[in-house]
Structure formats: C-alpha cells, structure tokens
Design an enzyme around this catalytic site. Structure first.
Site, PDB file in Angstrom:
ATOM      1  CD  GLU A 141      -1.907   3.797   3.661  1.00  0.00           C
ATOM      2  OE1 GLU A 141      -2.847   4.198   4.173  1.00  0.00           O
ATOM      3  OE2 GLU A 141      -1.519   3.095   2.887  1.00  0.00           O
ATOM      4  CE1 TYR A 179       1.975  -9.347  19.968  1.00  0.00           C
ATOM      5  CE2 TYR A 179       2.570  -8.484  18.093  1.00  0.00           C
ATOM      6  CZ  TYR A 179       3.010  -9.133  19.092  1.00  0.00           C
ATOM      7  OH  TYR A 179       4.207  -9.933  19.483  1.00  0.00           O
ATOM      8  CB  CYS A 189      -1.678   0.314   6.299  1.00  0.00           C
ATOM      9  SG  CYS A 189      -1.015  -0.010   4.578  1.00  0.00           S
ATOM     10  NE  ARG A 201     -10.014   5.668  -5.539  1.00  0.00           N
ATOM     11  CZ  ARG A 201      -9.322   4.761  -5.144  1.00  0.00           C
ATOM     12  NH1 ARG A 201      -9.942   3.938  -4.052  1.00  0.00           N
ATOM     13  NH2 ARG A 201      -7.988   4.606  -5.319  1.00  0.00           N
ATOM     14  CB  CYS A 256      -0.864   0.173   1.384  1.00  0.00           C
ATOM     15  SG  CYS A 256      -2.220  -1.405   1.255  1.00  0.00           S
ATOM     16  CD1 TRP A 280       6.415  -7.913  16.551  1.00  0.00           C
ATOM     17  CD2 TRP A 280       7.781  -5.977  16.522  1.00  0.00           C
ATOM     18  NE1 TRP A 280       7.784  -8.209  16.230  1.00  0.00           N
ATOM     19  CE2 TRP A 280       8.432  -7.120  16.133  1.00  0.00           C
ATOM     20  CE3 TRP A 280       8.448  -4.871  16.664  1.00  0.00           C
ATOM     21  CZ2 TRP A 280       9.976  -7.214  15.842  1.00  0.00           C
ATOM     22  CZ3 TRP A 280       9.818  -4.793  16.429  1.00  0.00           C
ATOM     23  CH2 TRP A 280      10.565  -6.028  16.201  1.00  0.00           C
TER      24      TRP A 280
END
Length: 145
Positions: A58, A127, A93, A84, A56, A129
């Site tokens: 990002e 979560y 992401c 859009r 993506c 990491w």
C-alpha cells in the site's frame, strides 16, 4: 458504531490478484496492492520486504500513483501471494492511508464477506495528522513591538 459499506470494486481485486500471481516472487515481494484513482485509473504495486521493515504494498502504491499523476485515490485493496486473497492493511498503512487520503475506501474481508469500508472505519477515534498541523500564518515568527 455502524460501519457503512460501499460497492465492492471487483475489477480492482482482480488487478491486485493478477499482480500478486505474476509479480510476487519469493520472500521479497509477497503482497500486491491496487488502487483506483478518482479519474478511474488503476495503479498497482508490490511490497518490498526487508528484514528491517521494508514498505508494504500500500505504501509503495502511494509513490507509484504519484509517479503516474494519480494524487486522488478513491479505493484500495491488498492481495497476498500464493492465492491468500484480500489482506487488510496493517496499522502503519492504515494511518498513512488516512493521512494521505481521509476519504479513501478500503476493500477488506475474505470469501463471501468481502466488503468496502471507509479508512476512517478501520481507525475509529484516530489521530488525523493534518488536523494537528498549524497553518503557515500561525507558525510565522512574531515581530518585536
């Protein structure tokens, strides 16, 4: 949970929209992203669509920012091609952005409902990491006594 909103960086939206209009062509590049680094620098990128699940905009932006020395991002926005408008980050992401930049602000919404929220507001009960990584000294092998 009440989501606290932050000021909307309209210059950042305009930067992403400009890239979406001028650089997104055909099916390979359909999204643009722009991020403001903590030093004020704006970094832009486009997605690299591929049927196997290309990155993506990002995620491409994280690498582009690093190549420009922007390792501390403050705010990010994604904008779709064909006018859009602002598009919120997908789940993958959101998780990656949280892992790289836990204090990141994200511009979301559409029309008069555009707002800026923390990445943690987009992933409640998430979560993290980094919270689950052992410190180097904790992972050192034990010596035999």
């Amino acid at each position: 949970m009440t989501t606290q909103t932050h000021p909307v960086d309209h210059e950042l939206i305009q930067a992403a929209a400009h890239v979406a209009r001028t650089r997104c062509r055909g099916d390979n590049h359909t999204m643009a992203a722009a991020a403001r680094a903590r030093d004020g620098q704006i970094v832009t990128a486009v997605n690299a669509y591929h049927f196997t699940g290309g990155p993506c905009a990002e995620l491409v932006l994280i690498g582009a920012a690093a190549t420009q020395g922007a390792y501390e991002l403050d705010t990010i926005v994604a904008v779709g091609d064909r006018d859009r408008g602002v598009v919120p980050p997908c789940g993958r992401c959101r998780q990656v952005l949280l892992d790289y930049f836990p204090a990141l602000k994200v511009i979301v919404g559409e029309g008069d409902r555009i707002r800026t929220v923390l990445i943690t507001d987009l992933l409640p009960e998430s979560y993290v990491w980094a919270d689950h990584q052992l410190e180097a000294e904790e992972t050192a092998p034990l010596s035999a006594s």
